[in-house]
Design a protein around this motif. Structure first.
Motif, PDB file in Angstrom:
ATOM      1  N   ALA A  48      -8.024  -1.338  -1.577  1.00  0.00           N
ATOM      2  CA  ALA A  48      -8.081  -0.646  -2.866  1.00  0.00           C
ATOM      3  C   ALA A  48      -9.525  -0.417  -3.323  1.00  0.00           C
ATOM      4  O   ALA A  48      -9.868   0.668  -3.792  1.00  0.00           O
ATOM      5  N   SER A  49     -10.375  -1.418  -3.143  1.00  0.00           N
ATOM      6  CA  SER A  49     -11.751  -1.281  -3.618  1.00  0.00           C
ATOM      7  C   SER A  49     -12.600  -0.396  -2.705  1.00  0.00           C
ATOM      8  O   SER A  49     -13.564   0.219  -3.170  1.00  0.00           O
ATOM      9  N   ALA A 102       2.628   1.535  -3.490  1.00  0.00           N
ATOM     10  CA  ALA A 102       1.678   1.937  -4.528  1.00  0.00           C
ATOM     11  C   ALA A 102       1.379   3.433  -4.442  1.00  0.00           C
ATOM     12  O   ALA A 102       1.340   4.127  -5.468  1.00  0.00           O
ATOM     13  N   GLU A 103       1.183   3.928  -3.222  1.00  0.00           N
ATOM     14  CA  GLU A 103       0.911   5.358  -3.064  1.00  0.00           C
ATOM     15  C   GLU A 103       2.122   6.177  -3.500  1.00  0.00           C
ATOM     16  O   GLU A 103       1.985   7.182  -4.197  1.00  0.00           O
ATOM     17  N   LEU A 142       0.830  -1.208   0.000  1.00  0.00           N
ATOM     18  CA  LEU A 142       0.000   0.000   0.000  1.00  0.00           C
ATOM     19  C   LEU A 142       0.864   1.258   0.000  1.00  0.00           C
ATOM     20  O   LEU A 142       0.590   2.224  -0.718  1.00  0.00           O
ATOM     21  N   SER A 151      -1.770   1.502  -8.836  1.00  0.00           N
ATOM     22  CA  SER A 151      -2.717   0.676  -8.095  1.00  0.00           C
ATOM     23  C   SER A 151      -1.956  -0.403  -7.327  1.00  0.00           C
ATOM     24  O   SER A 151      -1.062  -1.050  -7.882  1.00  0.00           O
ATOM     25  N   PRO A 152      -2.322  -0.634  -6.062  1.00  0.00           N
ATOM     26  CA  PRO A 152      -1.666  -1.727  -5.322  1.00  0.00           C
ATOM     27  C   PRO A 152      -1.956  -3.089  -5.958  1.00  0.00           C
ATOM     28  O   PRO A 152      -1.153  -4.007  -5.848  1.00  0.00           O
ATOM     29  N   GLN A 196     -11.240   2.163  -0.760  1.00  0.00           N
ATOM     30  CA  GLN A 196     -10.362   3.213  -0.249  1.00  0.00           C
ATOM     31  C   GLN A 196     -11.081   4.531   0.027  1.00  0.00           C
ATOM     32  O   GLN A 196     -10.806   5.180   1.040  1.00  0.00           O
TER      33      GLN A 196
END
Length: 157
Positions: A60-61, A21-22, A18, A27-28, A63
Motif C-alpha cells: 500500500a505504501s 481492497a481494489e 489486496l 485502502s487495504p 504501490q
C-alpha cells in the motif's frame, strides 16, 4: 507441490486483502483494521498474521513504485488490463522482491507462481513467472541500494 506453511498462508491472505481492497475501492490497511476489530468478537473472520499486515502495508505504501516497476516489465500488456488477482499477486511479489531480505528471490517467485496456480487462470502461472523473473533480476540492486541509505546502527544504549 503443495505449500501449506505459515508464510504461504500469510501471502495468500495478503493477496485476498489486496484483491478485495481494489474491488471495493478502499485502502487495504482499512480492511486489515476492520478485520482485526471484527476478530475481537467474531473469530470466524480469522486473525491477520503479522507478515500479512506487513506485506499489505508495504504494498500500500509503495504501490505507485511497485506498479511502475510491474508496468515497465509487461510485454504487450497494460497493468489495468490484467486480471485483478494477477495484479495483487504481482504487487505482493514485487514488493517482497525489493523489501524482504530474508527470503531468496527464487522462493518469492515460486510462491507467486503457486498462488497464481491456486487463485487465477490456467495461463497466469506462466505469465506471473515471466514477469517476476525479469523483476527479480533487479532485486539485488534494489535491496543493496535500500541498505545503503539505512542509517548505521549505533552502540549507544
Amino acid at each position: 507441490m503443495k505449500h501449506s506453511g505459515t508464510r504461504h498462508k500469510a501471502r495468500n491472505r495478503a493477496v485476498d486483502l489486496l484483491f478485495e481492497a481494489e474491488a471495493k475501492g478502499v485502502s487495504p490497511l482499512e480492511l486489515i483494521d476492520e478485520r482485526r476489530k471484527i476478530f475481537v468478537d467474531d473469530d470466524s473472520v480469522g486473525t491477520i498474521h503479522d507478515y500479512t499486515a506487513t506485506a499489505v502495508a508495504g504494498v500500500a505504501s509503495d504501490q505507485a513504485q511497485v506498479d511502475a516497476v510491474i508496468a515497465s516489465h509487461l510485454d504487450k500488456w497494460q497493468l489495468d488490463r490484467l486480471p485483478a488477482v494477477d495484479r495483487a499477486i504481482l504487487r505482493l511479489a514485487t514488493w517482497e522482491l525489493f523489501n524482504v531480505a530474508d527470503v531468496d528471490p527464487v522462493v518469492i517467485v515460486d510462491e507467486a507462481v503457486q498462488l497464481a496456480k491456486e487463485l487465477s487462470t490456467d495461463n497466469s502461472p506462466a505469465f506471473v513467472n515471466g514477469v517476476l523473473a525479469k523483476i527479480a533480476e533487479l532485486a539485488p540492486q534494489v535491496r543493496a541500494a535500500a541498505a545503503a541509505v539505512l542509517p548505521e546502527p549505533t552502540d549507544e544504549a
